[in-house]
Design a protein around this motif. Structure first.
Motif, PDB file in Angstrom:
ATOM      1  N   VAL A  85       6.165  -8.804  -3.956  1.00  0.00           N
ATOM      2  CA  VAL A  85       4.905  -8.060  -4.007  1.00  0.00           C
ATOM      3  C   VAL A  85       4.300  -8.180  -5.402  1.00  0.00           C
ATOM      4  O   VAL A  85       4.990  -7.983  -6.407  1.00  0.00           O
ATOM      5  CB  VAL A  85       5.141  -6.576  -3.650  1.00  0.00           C
ATOM      6  CG1 VAL A  85       3.938  -5.748  -4.049  1.00  0.00           C
ATOM      7  CG2 VAL A  85       5.423  -6.438  -2.162  1.00  0.00           C
ATOM      8  N   ASP A  86       3.016  -8.495  -5.453  1.00  0.00           N
ATOM      9  CA  ASP A  86       2.382  -8.643  -6.764  1.00  0.00           C
ATOM     10  C   ASP A  86       1.104  -7.801  -6.888  1.00  0.00           C
ATOM     11  O   ASP A  86       0.300  -7.996  -7.789  1.00  0.00           O
ATOM     12  CB  ASP A  86       2.084 -10.112  -7.073  1.00  0.00           C
ATOM     13  CG  ASP A  86       1.209 -10.731  -5.993  1.00  0.00           C
ATOM     14  OD1 ASP A  86       0.846 -10.033  -5.017  1.00  0.00           O
ATOM     15  OD2 ASP A  86       0.877 -11.930  -6.106  1.00  0.00           O
ATOM     16  N   GLY A  87       0.920  -6.883  -5.945  1.00  0.00           N
ATOM     17  CA  GLY A  87      -0.239  -6.004  -6.025  1.00  0.00           C
ATOM     18  C   GLY A  87      -0.036  -4.800  -5.120  1.00  0.00           C
ATOM     19  O   GLY A  87       0.562  -4.917  -4.052  1.00  0.00           O
ATOM     20  N   ILE A  88      -0.503  -3.652  -5.568  1.00  0.00           N
ATOM     21  CA  ILE A  88      -0.407  -2.452  -4.723  1.00  0.00           C
ATOM     22  C   ILE A  88      -1.703  -1.670  -4.800  1.00  0.00           C
ATOM     23  O   ILE A  88      -2.247  -1.455  -5.883  1.00  0.00           O
ATOM     24  CB  ILE A  88       0.712  -1.486  -5.171  1.00  0.00           C
ATOM     25  CG1 ILE A  88       1.940  -2.241  -5.668  1.00  0.00           C
ATOM     26  CG2 ILE A  88       1.089  -0.548  -4.045  1.00  0.00           C
ATOM     27  CD1 ILE A  88       3.047  -1.317  -6.160  1.00  0.00           C
ATOM     28  N   PHE A  89      -2.167  -1.275  -3.640  1.00  0.00           N
ATOM     29  CA  PHE A  89      -3.266  -0.317  -3.599  1.00  0.00           C
ATOM     30  C   PHE A  89      -2.645   1.045  -3.290  1.00  0.00           C
ATOM     31  O   PHE A  89      -1.955   1.202  -2.285  1.00  0.00           O
ATOM     32  CB  PHE A  89      -4.284  -0.706  -2.529  1.00  0.00           C
ATOM     33  CG  PHE A  89      -5.222   0.416  -2.180  1.00  0.00           C
ATOM     34  CD1 PHE A  89      -5.928   1.087  -3.175  1.00  0.00           C
ATOM     35  CD2 PHE A  89      -5.392   0.808  -0.856  1.00  0.00           C
ATOM     36  CE1 PHE A  89      -6.777   2.139  -2.854  1.00  0.00           C
ATOM     37  CE2 PHE A  89      -6.242   1.857  -0.530  1.00  0.00           C
ATOM     38  CZ  PHE A  89      -6.938   2.522  -1.535  1.00  0.00           C
ATOM     39  N   ILE A  90      -2.896   1.995  -4.163  1.00  0.00           N
ATOM     40  CA  ILE A  90      -2.218   3.282  -4.063  1.00  0.00           C
ATOM     41  C   ILE A  90      -3.207   4.406  -3.807  1.00  0.00           C
ATOM     42  O   ILE A  90      -4.251   4.499  -4.445  1.00  0.00           O
ATOM     43  CB  ILE A  90      -1.401   3.569  -5.333  1.00  0.00           C
ATOM     44  CG1 ILE A  90      -0.390   2.426  -5.545  1.00  0.00           C
ATOM     45  CG2 ILE A  90      -0.687   4.912  -5.235  1.00  0.00           C
ATOM     46  CD1 ILE A  90       0.560   2.621  -6.704  1.00  0.00           C
ATOM     47  N   ASN A  91      -2.835   5.249  -2.860  1.00  0.00           N
ATOM     48  CA  ASN A  91      -3.688   6.304  -2.314  1.00  0.00           C
ATOM     49  C   ASN A  91      -4.289   7.246  -3.352  1.00  0.00           C
ATOM     50  O   ASN A  91      -5.344   7.842  -3.128  1.00  0.00           O
ATOM     51  CB  ASN A  91      -2.856   7.109  -1.311  1.00  0.00           C
ATOM     52  CG  ASN A  91      -3.694   8.038  -0.472  1.00  0.00           C
ATOM     53  OD1 ASN A  91      -4.592   7.581   0.232  1.00  0.00           O
ATOM     54  ND2 ASN A  91      -3.448   9.330  -0.572  1.00  0.00           N
ATOM     55  N   THR A  92      -3.618   7.370  -4.486  1.00  0.00           N
ATOM     56  CA  THR A  92      -3.999   8.398  -5.446  1.00  0.00           C
ATOM     57  C   THR A  92      -3.572   8.014  -6.855  1.00  0.00           C
ATOM     58  O   THR A  92      -2.513   7.447  -7.048  1.00  0.00           O
ATOM     59  CB  THR A  92      -3.317   9.730  -5.033  1.00  0.00           C
ATOM     60  OG1 THR A  92      -4.218  10.497  -4.244  1.00  0.00           O
ATOM     61  CG2 THR A  92      -2.883  10.547  -6.221  1.00  0.00           C
ATOM     62  N   ASP A  93      -4.383   8.356  -7.829  1.00  0.00           N
ATOM     63  CA  ASP A  93      -4.072   7.985  -9.206  1.00  0.00           C
ATOM     64  C   ASP A  93      -2.727   8.526  -9.679  1.00  0.00           C
ATOM     65  O   ASP A  93      -1.974   7.838 -10.360  1.00  0.00           O
ATOM     66  CB  ASP A  93      -5.163   8.500 -10.153  1.00  0.00           C
ATOM     67  CG  ASP A  93      -6.381   7.600 -10.153  1.00  0.00           C
ATOM     68  OD1 ASP A  93      -6.319   6.530  -9.510  1.00  0.00           O
ATOM     69  OD2 ASP A  93      -7.393   7.961 -10.778  1.00  0.00           O
ATOM     70  N   HIS A 133       0.846  -1.191   0.000  1.00  0.00           N
ATOM     71  CA  HIS A 133       0.000   0.000   0.000  1.00  0.00           C
ATOM     72  C   HIS A 133       0.880   1.239   0.000  1.00  0.00           C
ATOM     73  O   HIS A 133       1.780   1.369   0.822  1.00  0.00           O
ATOM     74  CB  HIS A 133      -0.900  -0.017   1.249  1.00  0.00           C
ATOM     75  CG  HIS A 133      -1.757   1.207   1.406  1.00  0.00           C
ATOM     76  ND1 HIS A 133      -2.327   1.865   0.345  1.00  0.00           N
ATOM     77  CD2 HIS A 133      -2.140   1.894   2.520  1.00  0.00           C
ATOM     78  CE1 HIS A 133      -3.032   2.908   0.788  1.00  0.00           C
ATOM     79  NE2 HIS A 133      -2.924   2.945   2.103  1.00  0.00           N
ATOM     80  N   PHE A 134       0.632   2.116  -0.968  1.00  0.00           N
ATOM     81  CA  PHE A 134       1.263   3.431  -0.922  1.00  0.00           C
ATOM     82  C   PHE A 134       0.234   4.367  -0.331  1.00  0.00           C
ATOM     83  O   PHE A 134      -0.758   4.692  -0.985  1.00  0.00           O
ATOM     84  CB  PHE A 134       1.639   3.923  -2.326  1.00  0.00           C
ATOM     85  CG  PHE A 134       2.746   3.155  -2.978  1.00  0.00           C
ATOM     86  CD1 PHE A 134       3.376   2.097  -2.326  1.00  0.00           C
ATOM     87  CD2 PHE A 134       3.175   3.496  -4.259  1.00  0.00           C
ATOM     88  CE1 PHE A 134       4.408   1.387  -2.937  1.00  0.00           C
ATOM     89  CE2 PHE A 134       4.210   2.796  -4.872  1.00  0.00           C
ATOM     90  CZ  PHE A 134       4.816   1.725  -4.216  1.00  0.00           C
ATOM     91  N   ARG A 135       0.453   4.764   0.887  1.00  0.00           N
ATOM     92  CA  ARG A 135      -0.557   5.583   1.537  1.00  0.00           C
ATOM     93  C   ARG A 135      -0.223   7.074   1.438  1.00  0.00           C
ATOM     94  O   ARG A 135       0.872   7.461   1.029  1.00  0.00           O
ATOM     95  CB  ARG A 135      -0.721   5.192   2.999  1.00  0.00           C
ATOM     96  CG  ARG A 135       0.536   5.350   3.844  1.00  0.00           C
ATOM     97  CD  ARG A 135       0.180   5.331   5.317  1.00  0.00           C
ATOM     98  NE  ARG A 135      -0.611   6.509   5.666  1.00  0.00           N
ATOM     99  CZ  ARG A 135      -1.248   6.647   6.813  1.00  0.00           C
ATOM    100  NH1 ARG A 135      -1.238   5.664   7.696  1.00  0.00           N
ATOM    101  NH2 ARG A 135      -1.905   7.751   7.083  1.00  0.00           N
ATOM    102  N   GLY A 136      -1.181   7.907   1.831  1.00  0.00           N
ATOM    103  CA  GLY A 136      -0.962   9.356   1.840  1.00  0.00           C
ATOM    104  C   GLY A 136      -0.319   9.781   3.146  1.00  0.00           C
ATOM    105  O   GLY A 136       0.112   8.938   3.930  1.00  0.00           O
ATOM    106  N   PRO A 137      -0.277  11.070   3.390  1.00  0.00           N
ATOM    107  CA  PRO A 137       0.327  11.609   4.605  1.00  0.00           C
ATOM    108  C   PRO A 137      -0.358  11.056   5.852  1.00  0.00           C
ATOM    109  O   PRO A 137      -1.480  10.551   5.774  1.00  0.00           O
ATOM    110  CB  PRO A 137       0.086  13.114   4.492  1.00  0.00           C
ATOM    111  CG  PRO A 137      -0.272  13.373   3.081  1.00  0.00           C
ATOM    112  CD  PRO A 137      -0.812  12.131   2.520  1.00  0.00           C
ATOM    113  N   LEU A 138       0.289  11.214   6.982  1.00  0.00           N
ATOM    114  CA  LEU A 138      -0.228  10.612   8.206  1.00  0.00           C
ATOM    115  C   LEU A 138      -1.466  11.311   8.738  1.00  0.00           C
ATOM    116  O   LEU A 138      -2.297  10.707   9.404  1.00  0.00           O
ATOM    117  CB  LEU A 138       0.864  10.631   9.278  1.00  0.00           C
ATOM    118  CG  LEU A 138       2.042   9.692   8.987  1.00  0.00           C
ATOM    119  CD1 LEU A 138       3.138   9.870  10.021  1.00  0.00           C
ATOM    120  CD2 LEU A 138       1.546   8.243   8.963  1.00  0.00           C
ATOM    121  N   LEU A 139      -1.597  12.605   8.451  1.00  0.00           N
ATOM    122  CA  LEU A 139      -2.618  13.373   9.135  1.00  0.00           C
ATOM    123  C   LEU A 139      -4.059  13.230   8.662  1.00  0.00           C
ATOM    124  O   LEU A 139      -4.928  12.866   9.468  1.00  0.00           O
ATOM    125  CB  LEU A 139      -2.240  14.847   9.153  1.00  0.00           C
ATOM    126  CG  LEU A 139      -1.452  15.267  10.400  1.00  0.00           C
ATOM    127  CD1 LEU A 139      -1.030  16.711  10.278  1.00  0.00           C
ATOM    128  CD2 LEU A 139      -2.307  15.066  11.657  1.00  0.00           C
TER     129      LEU A 139
END
Lengths: 347, 347
Positions: free
Chosen positions: A245-253, A185-191
DNA sequence: CGATTTTACGAAAACGTTTTCGATTATGTG
DNA sequence: CACATAATCGAAAACGTTTTCGTAAAATCG
């Protein structure tokens, strides 16, 4: 040269200002005859009521304020468009301010809009905003407020949101259903609550489906101007850290497209080697190759409903009706595209 | 609950409203002592002048209007950002309206803003606008107006533009310098001056350099929402019509990226087979592969200077100074990237 | 025709400022 | 002390509208 006033109309017609005013607003206690006279003269003189005077008298400006973290942003600009469109329908104008994701600026702007006596305020919070006194103060001073997208659950007001957690869950589940065995998972900022919720959705989808949650698979992208580059960098890092890793859910396009670009550069094929799901349904995601699976986030609709809620509240206040806060949750939907089109093994 | 007024301050301090007003505005004819008293009380009561009353008295609202063809647009949203930023510096708020490229809407919105008595209006014309009565009327009624980007040369007001013709010339010349022998052009719609100018710049670059102008090499893209697809389609069409084209100057980055995508799909390599120059320097053009050569169009700066011009005009009018209209032409620059990086044969 | 209701209108206050101009008090000068 | 000047203040008008309330005239009715 000077703008026409009621007084001038009254004098040339030799009637009182009162009657002129009433005639123009179709009061019942003025005869058809004089109404016609007044309206015709007003028309030919191109009379426009002085809004400054009207505002002063009626204590409203038919104007709302909008505070947004960033104007140059595909999602937010769609929200803006929705707000403007809906506001225009109801005869409201909208003043736009940009907080630049700064809490300090946001506070100042709330103050500014309040002192400008806008009829209400629409806001999407800055990432830095952790204290909500300025918002509660505003409401205590009788200014309707509705928050959208980046909200604070604690603040008691109307809100329009999407269910980030559920959407993220769906996205992650889609990766699982597509046969992915190890999902990052590529997530966004912590806040902001949104990236937290998306992260939580990701996590829960994993554990609900018998996957172990591995913190080392979560990368943080500070979604700023450089989103694209952050996507690239995180992708690079991921390839160094993990080879399974064979899949990623990413925070933003945009971040996802950055990652995609990096993968292509390194000869990793998407979706065969790594499947990707983004978030937002930015128009570019249907346009690149491979096209990007993503979660559709209805920006325009969010803008429209945010204004609708605000409008209701403004109206209720005017009529002294009780105001009940509402949180409307807009539907998101998964858009399946090439970036996850693998050997489907739905459970 | 009700907002504090000068009257209340005056009464609790047992002085006149006049003195309170003057004290707050640091008039010389009020003693330091009372000034201090007034200011302190105003502070603790959180006094905010009633803008409605101030507007009525001073006949200005410290608000400007902005009419833009489309909010969701990478170039325009940057302009908006620039305008808002500069306006905020000078204490002005900005009301945004969207014309949707419709002349009728534009006319209505000019009217609306006029009746709202904004201090001035910033506008980028809709493509459909061919008649300028609404603009001239507006100015005749003493509302400052400045146009930017999509302007009408005929209307006598301040403007901020780029030199589309020159920029297009540079872009086309760059293709020539890169060794292209047969250069096509994907132009924008027929109406706005910008696409005409870009087309003319293209044409002139050709003839100035000994190239024959061939109308069959000019394709029209109606730069709407589907810009990307139009780029693809025009590219497809071009490949069917001509097999000798080795360079294209394209009206817009998004269209260019569409074309690029189509070429890649068909196995045409860029820049080796066909070199491409876009227009705008959209951030995506530095991000795709190959990166896209383009003309940098300074949106943010354009917004800032547009407001600056308007501000000057507003100030001049207040001080009854003569107003001289100015047209400022912002620099564009060619950004050379991979999409034109061939065997350079500079003359 | 007198009484009552309708119909049509207007005077005036209010919204909260800003600014002009006159008045009052304090200060300075010879 | 008489007078001129400077320092403070406030009354009042004005900005242009909306709306309440009162009143006069016209219409209605028995």
């Amino acid at each position: 040269m000077k703008p026409v006033t009621l007084k001038q109309i009254a004098e040339t017609l030799d009637i009182s200002i009162t009657t002129v005013s009433k005639a123009l607003k179709d009061y019942p206690d003025v005869s058809k005859k004089t109404k016609k006279l007044v309206k015709e003269l007003a028309e030919t003189l191109n009379y426009k009521p002085n809004v400054f005077a009207v505002n002063l008298r009626t204590k409203e400006s038919k104007t709302i304020g909008l505070i947004i973290p960033e104007v140059v942003h595909h999602f937010f600009s769609n929200v803006i468009k929705g707000i403007i469109a809906q506001a225009e329908k109801k005869g409201y104008l909208v003043i736009i301010l940009q907080s630049n994701e700064s809490y300090e600026l946001e506070k100042k702007q709330i103050d500014l809009l309040f002192s400008k006596r806008v009829d209400g305020i629409l806001i999407s919070l800055a990432n830095g905003t952790g204290d909500f006194k300025h918002l509660n103060d505003l409401m205590a001073q009788d200014t309707p407020l509705v928050m959208f997208d980046k909200i604070a659950k604690i603040v008691n007001c109307s809100k329009v949101i999407i269910n980030d957690r559920k959407a993220a869950y769906t996205a992650t589940k889609h990766l699982i259903d597509s046969g992915c065995k190890r999902i990052a998972h590529f997530r966004g900022p912590l806040l902001p609550q949104n990236s937290i919720d998306r992260f939580l959705g990701y996590k829960q989808a994993l554990t609900d489906n018998g996957f172990a949650y591995d913190p080392s698979l979560v990368y943080i992208c500070d979604c700023s101007d450089q989103s694209f580059d952050e996507g690239k960098n995180s992708a690079k890092q991921l390839l160094e850290d993990h080879d399974d890793v064979d899949g990623i859910f990413i925070n933003t396009d945009l971040v996802a497209i950055g990652a995609l670009t990096e993968f292509q550069k390194q000869g990793i094929s998407v979706p065969e080697d790594i499947a990707i799901v983004g978030f937002s349904n930015w128009f570019m995601s249907s346009v690149i190759s491979p096209t990007l699976s993503t979660i559709d986030q209805p920006g325009f609709k969010m803008g429209k409903t945010a204004f609708k809620l605000l409008y209701k509240e403004i109206k209720s206040r005017k009529e002294n009706l009780p105001i009940k806060f509402k949180t409307v949750e807009l539907e998101t939907k998964l858009i399946e595209r090439e970036s996850t089109r693998r050997f489907h093994q739905k459970v």
